[in-house]
Design a protein around this motif. Structure first.
Motif, PDB file in Angstrom:
ATOM      1  N   ILE A   7       0.832  -1.210   0.000  1.00  0.00           N
ATOM      2  CA  ILE A   7       0.000   0.000   0.000  1.00  0.00           C
ATOM      3  C   ILE A   7       0.863   1.255   0.000  1.00  0.00           C
ATOM      4  N   ASN A   8       1.887   1.281   0.862  1.00  0.00           N
ATOM      5  CA  ASN A   8       2.745   2.474   0.931  1.00  0.00           C
ATOM      6  C   ASN A   8       3.548   2.679  -0.350  1.00  0.00           C
ATOM      7  N   LEU A   9       3.933   1.602  -0.990  1.00  0.00           N
ATOM      8  CA  LEU A   9       4.653   1.694  -2.260  1.00  0.00           C
ATOM      9  C   LEU A   9       3.725   2.216  -3.364  1.00  0.00           C
ATOM     10  N   ALA A  10       2.534   1.641  -3.455  1.00  0.00           N
ATOM     11  CA  ALA A  10       1.587   2.039  -4.495  1.00  0.00           C
ATOM     12  C   ALA A  10       1.127   3.491  -4.330  1.00  0.00           C
ATOM     13  N   MET A  11       1.044   3.969  -3.084  1.00  0.00           N
ATOM     14  CA  MET A  11       0.671   5.367  -2.844  1.00  0.00           C
ATOM     15  C   MET A  11       1.706   6.318  -3.445  1.00  0.00           C
ATOM     16  N   LEU A  32      -7.734  -4.056   2.612  1.00  0.00           N
ATOM     17  CA  LEU A  32      -8.302  -4.604   1.366  1.00  0.00           C
ATOM     18  C   LEU A  32      -8.833  -3.484   0.470  1.00  0.00           C
ATOM     19  N   ASN A  33      -9.466  -2.477   1.063  1.00  0.00           N
ATOM     20  CA  ASN A  33      -9.972  -1.342   0.282  1.00  0.00           C
ATOM     21  C   ASN A  33      -8.836  -0.554  -0.350  1.00  0.00           C
ATOM     22  N   GLU A  34      -7.793  -0.300   0.453  1.00  0.00           N
ATOM     23  CA  GLU A  34      -6.628   0.430  -0.071  1.00  0.00           C
ATOM     24  C   GLU A  34      -5.984  -0.333  -1.224  1.00  0.00           C
ATOM     25  N   ALA A  35      -5.814  -1.646  -1.025  1.00  0.00           N
ATOM     26  CA  ALA A  35      -5.170  -2.476  -2.054  1.00  0.00           C
ATOM     27  C   ALA A  35      -5.981  -2.449  -3.351  1.00  0.00           C
ATOM     28  N   GLU A  36      -7.307  -2.507  -3.205  1.00  0.00           N
ATOM     29  CA  GLU A  36      -8.163  -2.494  -4.402  1.00  0.00           C
ATOM     30  C   GLU A  36      -8.103  -1.140  -5.106  1.00  0.00           C
ATOM     31  N   PHE A  50       7.134  -0.029   5.853  1.00  0.00           N
ATOM     32  CA  PHE A  50       7.210   1.373   5.420  1.00  0.00           C
ATOM     33  C   PHE A  50       8.586   1.677   4.826  1.00  0.00           C
ATOM     34  N   LEU A  51       9.642   1.206   5.501  1.00  0.00           N
ATOM     35  CA  LEU A  51      11.002   1.462   5.015  1.00  0.00           C
ATOM     36  C   LEU A  51      11.267   0.780   3.680  1.00  0.00           C
ATOM     37  N   ALA A  52      10.815  -0.472   3.550  1.00  0.00           N
ATOM     38  CA  ALA A  52      10.994  -1.200   2.285  1.00  0.00           C
ATOM     39  C   ALA A  52      10.253  -0.485   1.155  1.00  0.00           C
ATOM     40  N   ALA A  53       9.025  -0.037   1.440  1.00  0.00           N
ATOM     41  CA  ALA A  53       8.234   0.680   0.429  1.00  0.00           C
ATOM     42  C   ALA A  53       8.952   1.948  -0.029  1.00  0.00           C
ATOM     43  N   ASN A  54       9.484   2.707   0.918  1.00  0.00           N
ATOM     44  CA  ASN A  54      10.209   3.942   0.586  1.00  0.00           C
ATOM     45  C   ASN A  54      11.432   3.660  -0.271  1.00  0.00           C
ATOM     46  N   ALA A  55      12.171   2.620   0.121  1.00  0.00           N
ATOM     47  CA  ALA A  55      13.410   2.277  -0.594  1.00  0.00           C
ATOM     48  C   ALA A  55      13.113   1.858  -2.037  1.00  0.00           C
TER      49      ALA A  55
END
Length: 406
Positions: free
Chosen positions: A20-24, A121-125, A396-401
Protein backbone atom coordinates in the motif's frame (compact mmCIF):
# COMPACT_ATOMS: atom_id res chain seq x y z
CA UNK A 1 5.35 -16.09 -17.25
CA UNK A 2 3.65 -13.23 -15.37
CA UNK A 3 5.61 -10.00 -15.06
CA UNK A 4 5.35 -7.43 -12.28
CA UNK A 5 7.62 -4.63 -11.11
CA UNK A 6 7.39 -5.72 -7.47
CA UNK A 7 6.24 -9.02 -6.01
CA UNK A 8 5.52 -9.26 -2.30
CA UNK A 9 5.53 -12.80 -0.96
CA UNK A 10 3.18 -13.06 2.02
CA UNK A 11 -0.30 -11.56 2.40
CA UNK A 12 0.00 -10.60 6.04
CA UNK A 13 0.37 -7.32 7.93
CA UNK A 14 3.81 -6.28 6.68
CA UNK A 15 3.15 -7.50 3.12
CA UNK A 16 0.02 -5.38 2.73
CA UNK A 17 1.56 -2.38 4.48
CA UNK A 18 4.57 -2.49 2.13
CA UNK A 19 2.38 -2.82 -0.97
CA UNK A 20 0.00 0.00 0.00
CA UNK A 21 2.74 2.47 0.93
CA UNK A 22 4.65 1.69 -2.26
CA UNK A 23 1.59 2.04 -4.50
CA UNK A 24 0.67 5.37 -2.84
CA UNK A 25 4.05 6.80 -3.83
CA UNK A 26 4.21 5.16 -7.28
CA UNK A 27 0.73 4.43 -8.66
CA UNK A 28 2.21 3.15 -11.94
CA UNK A 29 4.33 0.42 -10.34
CA UNK A 30 2.79 -3.01 -10.97
CA UNK A 31 2.56 -4.78 -7.60
CA UNK A 32 1.40 -8.30 -6.75
CA UNK A 33 1.00 -9.98 -3.37
CA UNK A 34 1.38 -13.77 -3.40
CA UNK A 35 -0.34 -15.59 -0.50
CA UNK A 36 -0.08 -19.35 0.05
CA UNK A 37 -3.46 -19.81 1.80
CA UNK A 38 -6.96 -18.88 0.64
CA UNK A 39 -7.19 -16.03 3.17
CA UNK A 40 -5.03 -12.94 3.65
CA UNK A 41 -4.29 -11.09 6.91
CA UNK A 42 -5.20 -14.11 9.05
CA UNK A 43 -2.88 -13.11 11.91
CA UNK A 44 -4.41 -9.62 11.93
CA UNK A 45 -7.82 -11.27 12.30
CA UNK A 46 -7.00 -13.22 15.47
CA UNK A 47 -4.66 -10.68 17.09
CA UNK A 48 -5.71 -9.25 20.43
CA UNK A 49 -8.56 -11.73 20.80
CA UNK A 50 -10.05 -10.67 17.47
CA UNK A 51 -9.74 -6.94 18.22
CA UNK A 52 -6.30 -6.43 16.55
CA UNK A 53 -3.70 -4.90 18.86
CA UNK A 54 -2.38 -2.47 16.22
CA UNK A 55 0.57 -1.05 18.19
CA UNK A 56 1.58 0.15 21.66
CA UNK A 57 1.44 3.71 22.99
CA UNK A 58 5.18 4.06 23.50
CA UNK A 59 6.15 7.06 21.38
CA UNK A 60 9.88 7.33 22.14
CA UNK A 61 11.92 5.16 19.73
CA UNK A 62 14.74 4.36 22.18
CA UNK A 63 12.20 3.23 24.78
CA UNK A 64 10.13 1.29 22.25
CA UNK A 65 13.12 -0.84 21.25
CA UNK A 66 13.40 -2.12 24.84
CA UNK A 67 10.40 -4.38 24.20
CA UNK A 68 12.31 -6.42 21.60
CA UNK A 69 14.51 -9.25 22.93
CA UNK A 70 15.87 -9.61 19.39
CA UNK A 71 16.10 -6.52 17.19
CA UNK A 72 16.53 -3.84 19.88
CA UNK A 73 19.71 -2.34 18.37
CA UNK A 74 18.63 -2.69 14.75
CA UNK A 75 15.20 -1.07 15.20
CA UNK A 76 16.47 2.19 16.72
CA UNK A 77 17.05 3.85 13.34
CA UNK A 78 13.83 2.53 11.75
CA UNK A 79 11.70 3.68 14.71
CA UNK A 80 13.16 7.18 14.37
CA UNK A 81 11.83 7.16 10.80
CA UNK A 82 8.40 5.59 11.38
CA UNK A 83 7.13 5.03 14.91
CA UNK A 84 3.93 4.51 16.89
CA UNK A 85 2.54 8.01 16.32
CA UNK A 86 3.08 7.66 12.57
CA UNK A 87 1.13 4.38 12.55
CA UNK A 88 -1.77 5.94 14.44
CA UNK A 89 -1.81 8.90 12.04
CA UNK A 90 -1.65 6.53 9.02
CA UNK A 91 -4.80 4.71 10.13
CA UNK A 92 -6.55 7.93 11.15
CA UNK A 93 -6.00 9.36 7.65
CA UNK A 94 -7.85 6.33 6.28
CA UNK A 95 -10.84 6.74 8.57
CA UNK A 96 -9.82 4.12 11.15
CA UNK A 97 -10.20 5.56 14.66
CA UNK A 98 -7.86 4.03 17.23
CA UNK A 99 -7.95 4.10 21.03
CA UNK A 100 -5.28 3.66 23.70
CA UNK A 101 -6.21 1.34 26.55
CA UNK A 102 -4.96 1.67 30.14
CA UNK A 103 -2.11 -0.79 29.63
CA UNK A 104 -0.88 1.13 26.56
CA UNK A 105 -2.20 -1.27 23.93
CA UNK A 106 -3.76 0.39 20.89
CA UNK A 107 -6.92 -1.01 19.26
CA UNK A 108 -9.43 0.16 16.67
CA UNK A 109 -12.36 1.91 18.36
CA UNK A 110 -14.62 -0.69 16.77
CA UNK A 111 -12.90 -3.42 18.87
CA UNK A 112 -12.99 -5.51 15.70
CA UNK A 113 -9.96 -6.63 13.69
CA UNK A 114 -12.13 -6.66 10.56
CA UNK A 115 -11.88 -2.83 10.59
CA UNK A 116 -8.13 -3.10 9.97
CA UNK A 117 -8.56 -5.87 7.39
CA UNK A 118 -11.21 -3.88 5.48
CA UNK A 119 -8.94 -0.82 5.50
CA UNK A 120 -6.10 -2.81 3.90
CA UNK A 121 -8.30 -4.60 1.37
CA UNK A 122 -9.97 -1.34 0.28
CA UNK A 123 -6.63 0.43 -0.07
CA UNK A 124 -5.17 -2.48 -2.05
CA UNK A 125 -8.16 -2.49 -4.40
CA UNK A 126 -8.16 1.29 -4.90
CA UNK A 127 -4.42 1.21 -5.65
CA UNK A 128 -4.78 -1.71 -8.11
CA UNK A 129 -2.56 -4.08 -6.12
CA UNK A 130 -3.09 -7.61 -7.41
CA UNK A 131 -3.68 -10.12 -4.59
CA UNK A 132 -3.08 -13.73 -5.69
CA UNK A 133 -4.13 -16.38 -3.16
CA UNK A 134 -3.50 -20.13 -2.84
CA UNK A 135 -0.10 -19.72 -4.46
CA UNK A 136 2.80 -21.52 -2.79
CA UNK A 137 6.28 -20.24 -3.65
CA UNK A 138 8.53 -23.19 -4.48
CA UNK A 139 11.66 -21.67 -5.99
CA UNK A 140 13.40 -18.31 -6.03
CA UNK A 141 16.24 -17.52 -8.44
CA UNK A 142 17.90 -14.60 -10.18
CA UNK A 143 18.05 -14.38 -13.95
CA UNK A 144 20.09 -11.38 -15.09
CA UNK A 145 18.32 -8.38 -13.53
CA UNK A 146 15.08 -10.14 -12.64
CA UNK A 147 13.87 -12.39 -9.86
CA UNK A 148 12.13 -15.55 -11.04
CA UNK A 149 9.52 -16.99 -8.68
CA UNK A 150 8.18 -20.45 -9.39
CA UNK A 151 4.98 -21.31 -7.55
CA UNK A 152 2.50 -24.16 -7.28
CA UNK A 153 0.48 -22.53 -10.08
CA UNK A 154 2.40 -20.06 -12.23
CA UNK A 155 5.87 -18.60 -12.73
CA UNK A 156 6.40 -14.90 -12.02
CA UNK A 157 9.13 -12.38 -12.74
CA UNK A 158 9.82 -9.11 -10.96
CA UNK A 159 12.59 -6.56 -10.58
CA UNK A 160 12.07 -6.35 -6.81
CA UNK A 161 10.93 -9.01 -4.37
CA UNK A 162 9.78 -8.40 -0.79
CA UNK A 163 9.76 -11.38 1.57
CA UNK A 164 6.98 -10.88 4.15
CA UNK A 165 6.16 -14.47 5.04
CA UNK A 166 6.62 -14.39 8.83
CA UNK A 167 7.93 -17.52 10.54
CA UNK A 168 7.75 -19.83 7.55
CA UNK A 169 10.36 -22.60 7.66
CA UNK A 170 9.99 -23.50 3.96
CA UNK A 171 10.64 -19.90 2.90
CA UNK A 172 13.65 -19.72 5.23
CA UNK A 173 15.00 -22.86 3.55
CA UNK A 174 14.39 -21.23 0.16
CA UNK A 175 16.39 -18.17 1.22
CA UNK A 176 19.34 -20.36 2.13
CA UNK A 177 19.57 -21.14 -1.61
CA UNK A 178 20.34 -17.45 -2.23
CA UNK A 179 23.04 -17.49 0.48
CA UNK A 180 21.09 -16.05 3.42
CA UNK A 181 21.74 -17.30 6.96
CA UNK A 182 18.80 -18.36 9.11
CA UNK A 183 19.05 -18.06 12.88
CA UNK A 184 17.47 -21.31 14.06
CA UNK A 185 13.85 -20.69 15.13
CA UNK A 186 12.77 -21.41 18.71
CA UNK A 187 9.46 -20.53 20.45
CA UNK A 188 9.09 -17.22 22.28
CA UNK A 189 6.13 -16.01 24.39
CA UNK A 190 5.08 -19.16 26.18
CA UNK A 191 3.79 -20.08 29.64
CA UNK A 192 5.38 -22.47 32.15
CA UNK A 193 4.04 -25.91 33.10
CA UNK A 194 4.37 -26.36 36.86
CA UNK A 195 2.87 -29.03 39.12
CA UNK A 196 3.16 -27.88 42.71
CA UNK A 197 0.86 -28.22 45.74
CA UNK A 198 1.31 -24.53 46.53
CA UNK A 199 -0.52 -23.49 43.35
CA UNK A 200 -2.58 -26.63 42.64
CA UNK A 201 -6.00 -25.14 43.40
CA UNK A 202 -5.24 -21.49 42.65
CA UNK A 203 -6.28 -21.27 38.99
CA UNK A 204 -7.14 -17.64 38.14
CA UNK A 205 -5.28 -16.13 41.11
CA UNK A 206 -3.03 -13.24 40.08
CA UNK A 207 -0.50 -10.99 41.80
CA UNK A 208 0.17 -7.37 40.95
CA UNK A 209 3.96 -7.53 40.80
CA UNK A 210 6.49 -10.30 41.27
CA UNK A 211 10.17 -10.74 40.42
CA UNK A 212 11.27 -13.92 38.67
CA UNK A 213 14.61 -15.49 37.98
CA UNK A 214 15.79 -18.76 36.52
CA UNK A 215 18.13 -20.67 38.84
CA UNK A 216 21.71 -20.91 37.53
CA UNK A 217 20.99 -18.60 34.58
CA UNK A 218 21.20 -14.80 34.08
CA UNK A 219 17.48 -14.57 33.27
CA UNK A 220 15.22 -12.19 35.24
CA UNK A 221 11.85 -10.50 34.74
CA UNK A 222 9.20 -8.73 36.76
CA UNK A 223 5.52 -7.90 36.36
CA UNK A 224 2.09 -9.35 37.16
CA UNK A 225 1.81 -13.13 37.53
CA UNK A 226 -1.19 -15.33 36.77
CA UNK A 227 -1.61 -18.87 38.15
CA UNK A 228 -3.26 -21.24 35.67
CA UNK A 229 -4.45 -24.84 35.80
CA UNK A 230 -1.22 -25.90 34.06
CA UNK A 231 1.21 -23.65 35.94
CA UNK A 232 2.10 -19.97 35.58
CA UNK A 233 1.40 -17.26 33.01
CA UNK A 234 0.95 -13.48 32.93
CA UNK A 235 3.20 -10.63 31.77
CA UNK A 236 6.17 -11.55 34.02
CA UNK A 237 6.28 -15.13 32.69
CA UNK A 238 5.86 -14.03 29.06
CA UNK A 239 8.70 -11.52 29.43
CA UNK A 240 10.96 -14.17 30.90
CA UNK A 241 10.05 -16.58 28.08
CA UNK A 242 10.80 -13.94 25.44
CA UNK A 243 14.19 -12.88 26.75
CA UNK A 244 15.06 -16.45 27.71
CA UNK A 245 13.75 -18.05 24.49
CA UNK A 246 17.12 -19.53 23.46
CA UNK A 247 18.42 -20.50 26.90
CA UNK A 248 15.16 -22.14 27.97
CA UNK A 249 15.06 -24.04 24.67
CA UNK A 250 18.55 -25.37 25.42
CA UNK A 251 17.34 -26.44 28.87
CA UNK A 252 14.51 -28.33 27.13
CA UNK A 253 12.14 -26.24 29.28
CA UNK A 254 13.25 -28.10 32.44
CA UNK A 255 14.51 -25.62 35.04
CA UNK A 256 13.91 -24.10 38.46
CA UNK A 257 12.00 -20.83 38.69
CA UNK A 258 12.56 -18.60 41.73
CA UNK A 259 9.62 -16.31 42.52
CA UNK A 260 9.75 -13.26 44.78
CA UNK A 261 6.09 -12.57 45.57
CA UNK A 262 6.99 -9.24 47.22
CA UNK A 263 8.69 -8.06 43.98
CA UNK A 264 11.56 -5.94 45.32
CA UNK A 265 12.01 -6.86 49.01
CA UNK A 266 14.86 -9.19 49.95
CA UNK A 267 14.74 -12.09 52.42
CA UNK A 268 16.27 -10.15 55.36
CA UNK A 269 13.82 -7.25 54.99
CA UNK A 270 10.82 -9.58 54.92
CA UNK A 271 12.06 -11.60 57.90
CA UNK A 272 12.48 -8.35 59.89
CA UNK A 273 8.92 -7.32 58.94
CA UNK A 274 7.53 -10.72 59.95
CA UNK A 275 9.31 -10.49 63.32
CA UNK A 276 7.78 -7.03 63.73
CA UNK A 277 4.32 -8.43 62.92
CA UNK A 278 4.87 -11.12 65.56
CA UNK A 279 5.68 -8.43 68.12
CA UNK A 280 2.82 -6.07 67.15
CA UNK A 281 0.05 -8.65 66.63
CA UNK A 282 0.75 -11.47 69.11
CA UNK A 283 -2.88 -12.62 69.38
CA UNK A 284 -3.82 -12.41 65.69
CA UNK A 285 -4.04 -15.54 63.56
CA UNK A 286 -1.42 -15.51 60.81
CA UNK A 287 -3.63 -17.44 58.43
CA UNK A 288 -6.49 -14.90 58.47
CA UNK A 289 -4.56 -11.76 57.46
CA UNK A 290 -2.76 -11.66 54.08
CA UNK A 291 0.23 -9.36 53.58
CA UNK A 292 2.33 -7.99 50.69
CA UNK A 293 -0.74 -7.48 48.50
CA UNK A 294 -1.28 -11.23 48.08
CA UNK A 295 -4.71 -12.74 47.71
CA UNK A 296 -5.97 -14.67 50.72
CA UNK A 297 -5.82 -17.98 48.81
CA UNK A 298 -2.18 -17.54 47.81
CA UNK A 299 -1.23 -16.31 51.30
CA UNK A 300 -2.84 -19.45 52.80
CA UNK A 301 -0.76 -21.73 50.56
CA UNK A 302 2.53 -19.97 51.35
CA UNK A 303 1.75 -19.96 55.09
CA UNK A 304 0.94 -23.70 55.03
CA UNK A 305 4.09 -24.43 52.98
CA UNK A 306 6.06 -22.80 55.83
CA UNK A 307 4.68 -25.31 58.33
CA UNK A 308 2.36 -22.80 60.00
CA UNK A 309 -1.08 -24.20 60.87
CA UNK A 310 -4.43 -22.45 60.38
CA UNK A 311 -5.01 -21.85 64.09
CA UNK A 312 -1.54 -20.52 64.93
CA UNK A 313 -1.30 -16.98 66.30
CA UNK A 314 1.78 -14.80 65.77
CA UNK A 315 2.92 -15.19 69.38
CA UNK A 316 3.18 -18.99 69.00
CA UNK A 317 5.15 -19.08 65.74
CA UNK A 318 8.81 -19.99 66.25
CA UNK A 319 11.43 -18.02 64.33
CA UNK A 320 12.27 -21.13 62.28
CA UNK A 321 8.79 -21.02 60.74
CA UNK A 322 9.03 -17.28 60.05
CA UNK A 323 12.34 -17.91 58.26
CA UNK A 324 10.52 -20.45 56.07
CA UNK A 325 7.69 -17.99 55.38
CA UNK A 326 10.19 -15.26 54.43
CA UNK A 327 11.77 -17.78 52.03
CA UNK A 328 8.38 -18.64 50.51
CA UNK A 329 7.64 -14.95 50.03
CA UNK A 330 10.99 -13.89 48.55
CA UNK A 331 12.55 -16.98 46.94
CA UNK A 332 9.91 -19.67 46.42
CA UNK A 333 11.38 -22.28 44.07
CA UNK A 334 9.17 -24.07 41.52
CA UNK A 335 10.15 -26.86 39.14
CA UNK A 336 9.20 -26.04 35.55
CA UNK A 337 8.53 -29.04 33.37
CA UNK A 338 7.68 -27.91 29.83
CA UNK A 339 5.83 -25.01 28.25
CA UNK A 340 2.46 -24.14 26.73
CA UNK A 341 1.74 -21.74 23.85
CA UNK A 342 0.26 -18.40 24.91
CA UNK A 343 -3.21 -18.15 23.29
CA UNK A 344 -2.98 -17.75 19.49
CA UNK A 345 -0.18 -15.22 19.70
CA UNK A 346 2.54 -17.67 18.83
CA UNK A 347 5.83 -15.87 18.23
CA UNK A 348 9.11 -17.33 17.06
CA UNK A 349 12.62 -16.15 17.91
CA UNK A 350 14.70 -16.77 14.79
CA UNK A 351 14.78 -15.92 11.12
CA UNK A 352 16.97 -13.98 8.71
CA UNK A 353 20.26 -13.03 10.35
CA UNK A 354 20.02 -9.29 11.04
CA UNK A 355 23.65 -8.71 10.02
CA UNK A 356 22.62 -9.52 6.44
CA UNK A 357 20.02 -6.72 6.17
CA UNK A 358 20.38 -2.97 5.64
CA UNK A 359 18.03 -1.45 8.23
CA UNK A 360 17.81 1.88 6.38
CA UNK A 361 16.10 0.20 3.43
CA UNK A 362 15.29 -3.37 4.60
CA UNK A 363 17.22 -4.59 1.53
CA UNK A 364 19.39 -7.69 1.62
CA UNK A 365 23.11 -6.93 1.85
CA UNK A 366 23.76 -10.10 -0.17
CA UNK A 367 21.20 -9.81 -2.97
CA UNK A 368 20.18 -6.62 -4.77
CA UNK A 369 16.44 -5.92 -4.99
CA UNK A 370 15.52 -8.46 -2.29
CA UNK A 371 13.80 -7.03 0.81
CA UNK A 372 12.64 -8.39 4.17
CA UNK A 373 9.81 -7.13 6.38
CA UNK A 374 8.15 -8.26 9.62
CA UNK A 375 8.68 -11.54 11.43
CA UNK A 376 10.68 -13.28 8.69
CA UNK A 377 13.60 -11.44 10.32
CA UNK A 378 15.21 -12.56 13.57
CA UNK A 379 13.13 -9.94 15.41
CA UNK A 380 10.46 -10.60 18.02
CA UNK A 381 8.81 -8.75 20.85
CA UNK A 382 6.66 -9.34 23.88
CA UNK A 383 2.89 -9.23 23.49
CA UNK A 384 1.18 -5.84 23.40
CA UNK A 385 1.25 -4.62 19.78
CA UNK A 386 5.03 -4.55 19.38
CA UNK A 387 5.28 -7.30 16.74
CA UNK A 388 2.82 -5.39 14.56
CA UNK A 389 4.82 -2.19 15.05
CA UNK A 390 7.85 -4.04 13.65
CA UNK A 391 5.71 -5.11 10.65
CA UNK A 392 4.51 -1.54 9.94
CA UNK A 393 7.93 0.08 10.34
CA UNK A 394 9.92 -2.41 8.26
CA UNK A 395 7.18 -2.43 5.60
CA UNK A 396 7.21 1.37 5.42
CA UNK A 397 11.00 1.46 5.02
CA UNK A 398 10.99 -1.20 2.29
CA UNK A 399 8.23 0.68 0.43
CA UNK A 400 10.21 3.94 0.59
CA UNK A 401 13.41 2.28 -0.59
CA UNK A 402 11.70 0.60 -3.58
CA UNK A 403 9.75 3.76 -4.45
CA UNK A 404 13.03 5.68 -4.67
CA UNK A 405 14.13 3.35 -7.48
CA UNK A 406 11.28 4.48 -9.78
Amino acid sequence: MHNFDVIIIGGGASGFFTAINLAMQNPDVRIAILERSNEVLSKVKISGGGRCNVTHACFIPNMLTKYYPRGEKELKGPFHTFCTGDVMEWFSERGVSLKIEEDGRVFPESDNSQTIIDCFLNEAENLHIKVIKQTIVQQLSKEENLWKIETSKETYQAKQVVMATGSNVKIWDLLKTVNHTIVNPVPSLFTFNIKDDRIKDLMGVSTEMVSLKVKDAPLKASGPLLITHWGMSGPAILRLSAWGARELFQKNYQFQLIVNFTNDLVFDEVLDELMQLKQNNPKKTIYKHAHYGLTMRLWHQLVQASGITEAMIWADVPKKQLVKLAEQLTKATFNVNGKSTFKDEFVTAGGIDLKEVNFKTMESKLQDNLYFTGEILNIDAITGGFNFQNAWTTGFLAANAIAAKY
